[in-house]
Design a protein around this motif. Structure first.
Motif, mmCIF file in Angstrom:
data_model
loop_
_atom_site.group_PDB
_atom_site.id
_atom_site.type_symbol
_atom_site.label_atom_id
_atom_site.label_comp_id
_atom_site.label_asym_id
_atom_site.label_seq_id
_atom_site.Cartn_x
_atom_site.Cartn_y
_atom_site.Cartn_z
ATOM 1 N N ARG A 1 -5.992 -14.298 3.499
ATOM 2 C CA ARG A 1 -5.620 -15.468 4.291
ATOM 3 C C ARG A 1 -4.136 -15.477 4.606
ATOM 4 N NH1 ARG A 1 -7.702 -21.644 3.530
ATOM 5 N NH2 ARG A 1 -6.329 -22.602 5.076
ATOM 6 N N LEU A 2 -3.315 -15.136 3.602
ATOM 7 C CA LEU A 2 -1.875 -15.094 3.827
ATOM 8 C C LEU A 2 -1.514 -14.007 4.841
ATOM 9 C CD1 LEU A 2 -0.511 -15.600 0.209
ATOM 10 C CD2 LEU A 2 -0.442 -17.244 2.097
ATOM 11 N N LEU A 3 -2.207 -12.870 4.773
ATOM 12 C CA LEU A 3 -1.954 -11.812 5.733
ATOM 13 C C LEU A 3 -2.289 -12.252 7.147
ATOM 14 C CD1 LEU A 3 -3.211 -8.615 3.852
ATOM 15 C CD2 LEU A 3 -0.884 -9.084 4.599
ATOM 16 N N ARG A 4 -3.425 -12.963 7.283
ATOM 17 C CA ARG A 4 -3.800 -13.442 8.624
ATOM 18 C C ARG A 4 -2.768 -14.422 9.147
ATOM 19 N NH1 ARG A 4 -9.030 -13.685 6.432
ATOM 20 N NH2 ARG A 4 -8.846 -15.939 6.159
ATOM 21 N N LYS A 5 -2.306 -15.295 8.288
ATOM 22 C CA LYS A 5 -1.321 -16.281 8.726
ATOM 23 C C LYS A 5 -0.018 -15.601 9.117
ATOM 24 C CE LYS A 5 -0.929 -20.282 6.750
ATOM 25 N NZ LYS A 5 -1.457 -21.144 7.810
ATOM 26 N N ARG A 6 0.379 -14.591 8.349
ATOM 27 C CA ARG A 6 1.613 -13.896 8.690
ATOM 28 C C ARG A 6 1.457 -13.151 10.019
ATOM 29 N NH1 ARG A 6 4.245 -8.672 5.854
ATOM 30 N NH2 ARG A 6 2.589 -7.736 7.081
ATOM 31 N N GLU B 1 1.628 3.032 9.486
ATOM 32 C CA GLU B 1 0.877 4.288 9.446
ATOM 33 C C GLU B 1 0.817 4.844 8.029
ATOM 34 O OE1 GLU B 1 -0.828 8.079 10.181
ATOM 35 O OE2 GLU B 1 -0.886 6.190 11.279
ATOM 36 N N ARG B 2 1.947 4.787 7.308
ATOM 37 C CA ARG B 2 2.004 5.430 6.007
ATOM 38 C C ARG B 2 1.421 4.560 4.898
ATOM 39 N NH1 ARG B 2 7.387 6.684 8.044
ATOM 40 N NH2 ARG B 2 7.394 8.824 8.805
ATOM 41 N N ASN B 3 1.593 3.259 5.021
ATOM 42 C CA ASN B 3 1.241 2.371 3.916
ATOM 43 C C ASN B 3 -0.029 1.568 4.141
ATOM 44 O OD1 ASN B 3 3.654 3.195 2.744
ATOM 45 N ND2 ASN B 3 4.819 1.556 3.763
ATOM 46 N N GLY B 4 -0.687 1.749 5.276
ATOM 47 C CA GLY B 4 -1.871 0.954 5.574
ATOM 48 C C GLY B 4 -1.471 -0.417 6.041
ATOM 49 N N ASP B 5 -2.174 -1.449 5.568
ATOM 50 C CA ASP B 5 -1.865 -2.814 5.982
ATOM 51 C C ASP B 5 -0.483 -3.214 5.509
ATOM 52 O OD1 ASP B 5 -4.310 -3.106 7.180
ATOM 53 O OD2 ASP B 5 -5.262 -3.922 5.375
ATOM 54 N N PRO B 6 0.189 -4.072 6.259
ATOM 55 C CA PRO B 6 1.499 -4.561 5.816
ATOM 56 C C PRO B 6 1.380 -5.260 4.475
ATOM 57 C CG PRO B 6 1.076 -5.141 8.108
ATOM 58 C CD PRO B 6 -0.203 -4.620 7.555
ATOM 59 N N GLU B 7 2.480 -5.245 3.704
ATOM 60 C CA GLU B 7 2.462 -5.873 2.398
ATOM 61 C C GLU B 7 2.245 -7.376 2.531
ATOM 62 O OE1 GLU B 7 6.048 -4.951 0.492
ATOM 63 O OE2 GLU B 7 5.737 -2.779 0.479
ATOM 64 N N PRO B 8 1.477 -7.982 1.596
ATOM 65 C CA PRO B 8 1.266 -9.429 1.649
ATOM 66 C C PRO B 8 2.578 -10.159 1.388
ATOM 67 C CG PRO B 8 0.394 -8.510 -0.404
ATOM 68 C CD PRO B 8 0.766 -7.358 0.466
ATOM 69 N N GLY C 1 5.100 -17.078 6.683
ATOM 70 C CA GLY C 1 6.221 -16.813 7.565
ATOM 71 C C GLY C 1 7.207 -15.808 7.024
ATOM 72 N N ASP C 2 7.138 -15.441 5.708
ATOM 73 C CA ASP C 2 8.073 -14.468 5.176
ATOM 74 C C ASP C 2 7.857 -13.105 5.818
ATOM 75 O OD1 ASP C 2 9.158 -16.294 3.599
ATOM 76 O OD2 ASP C 2 8.504 -15.462 1.675
ATOM 77 N N GLY C 3 8.915 -12.314 5.875
ATOM 78 C CA GLY C 3 8.802 -10.937 6.358
ATOM 79 C C GLY C 3 8.785 -10.802 7.858
#
Length: 408
Positions: free
Chosen positions: A21-26, A373-380, A385-387
């Motif tokens: 959920r946090l990933l989707r929001k970001r 590409e290297r790490n897959g999905d972005p870090e949570p 809004g962070d990141g």
């Protein structure tokens, strides 16, 4: 929603569900922010800024006072200005509707018997096309480490060869052949071959004087140098360029000059630019040189392989990613680059070098694209809004080129 209410919504969720959920929001927040960022177009090679206002005023003055009359088809005033600038006789200069038109005319003049045009590859996509249009045959010679290989090039020049065309700095690799190396090559080219030296980007190299290779026309009678006002001068919309030949090249120069000349507005702007543009061109060269060196230093740290450019663009690739894929990833970051396929290499992209802000945007876009590409999905993220921060036949150049790409 209060802070406690915000966290209570996660009470019944697993850790995986919370992370998703946090990933989707970001991602939603990032997409919204990106939608407000203007797209940066680094796919072309022309200068992005307007020329000096006085250059444009020169054209406007002619338009208001003499637009109903025919222009000087010999461009005498402009040729005299160019002759003074390059320390050559005006008779050694012809003016045309862009360097590309003059190059095409040279191909028609030299390849009428179906002869071969030899060119390093990848290079400017017009070269194979102009050979085919003239009834000749393009013969591509693979670059070695993104540079012209003199031995391979000389070996490729056979009895049917009539022209050797060299882009220096080369488009799309940006690599540059210094005058001493070029002179060594020219001294070994057979007498039945004319050398067409395309210096569309020469003002951006900082290796030697701008006219170092042009001076070789004094010693090599079959060398013709082509220049344009479309790049460093910032006059792409006026379609004007010129060619400089040797004292013995009058026959070829006469054959490539446009019969009715160049329009009066372009002549006026180009003539004025020759007189006042040195300071601006020097500033642009220093700007490009500074940003180019920064990119050449930092790109390898991102896993990007880049040719040692001396032009206002870079030729880049990333192992395991096609040029089209890399261009698509950068486009999602609102940065446009030119995919390498139409330019001669499917695994590359070409990106223009501009000011510091554009350098920052390009590096950031590459970093984001390649880290995904290297790490897959972005870090949570911890909080919403962070990141969010803002050899012949290779690629079949005669048939894969795109007409009209980056005309000179």
């Amino acid at each position: 929603m209060g802070l406690l209410d915000y966290y209570r919504q996660f009470d019944e969720m697993s850790a995986t569900e919370v992370s998703e959920r946090l990933l989707r929001k970001r991602d939603e927040a990032r997409a919204k922010a990106l939608a407000n960022i203007p797209t940066l177009d680094l796919s072309g090679t022309e200068w992005p800024d307007f020329p000096n206002s006085e250059v444009m005023n020169a054209s406007i003055f002619v338009a208001r006072g003499r637009i109903n009359g025919y222009p000087d088809r010999h461009a005498e005033k402009l040729r005299r200005s160019l002759a003074t600038r390059h320390a050559v006789d005006p008779e050694r200069i012809v003016v045309g509707n862009g360097a590309a038109e003059l190059l095409q005319s040279a191909a028609h003049a030299l390849l009428a018997d179906g002869g071969e045009l030899v060119t390093p590859w990848p290079s400017y996509p017009l070269y194979p096309l102009m050979a085919a249009r003239a009834g000749g045959k393009p013969l591509a010679v693979d670059l070695v480490d993104d540079r012209l290989d003199a031995g391979r090039t000389l070996t490729a020049i056979g009895e049917r060869a009539r022209a050797l065309v060299i882009c220096n700095p080369n488009d799309p690799t940006g690599t540059y052949i210094p005058a001493d190396e070029l002179a060594t090559l020219l001294s070994q080219v057979p007498d039945h071959v004319h050398v067409l030296l395309d210096e569309a980007f020469v003002q951006f190299q900082d290796v030697e004087h701008e006219d170092a290779c042009l001076r070789l026309t004094d010693a090599f009678p079959r060398l013709t140098v082509f220049r344009t006002f479309s790049k460093a001068y910032g006059l792409s919309g006026l379609r004007i360029g010129y060619a400089v030949g040797s004292r013995d090249s009058a026959s070829l120069l006469t054959r490539i000059a446009p019969v009715l000349g160049v329009n009066a507005l372009s002549q006026a702007a180009a003539d004025y630019a020759v007189g006042i543009a040195d300071r601006e061109i020097d500033q642009r060269r220093r700007l490009v040189s500074q940003q180019r060196e920064q990119l050449l230093q930092e790109l390898p740290d991102l896993g990007v392989q880049v040719a040692p450019s001396r032009a206002n663009f870079l030729w880049m690739k990333v192992d395991g990613i096609s040029g089209a894929d890399l261009a698509a990833r950068l486009e999602r970051e609102r940065v446009l680059v030119a995919p390498g396929g139409p330019l001669g290499a499917d695994d590359h992209v070409r990106a223009a070098v501009r000011a510091a802000s554009e350098t920052t945007r390009l590096l950031l876009a590459l970093r984001r694209s390649l880290s995904t590409e290297r790490n897959g999905d972005p870090e949570p993220v911890d909080e919403p809004g962070d990141g969010l921060t803002v050899e012949e036949g290779v690629n079949d150049p005669a048939t894969t080129v795109t007409e009209g790409d980056d005309d000179e």
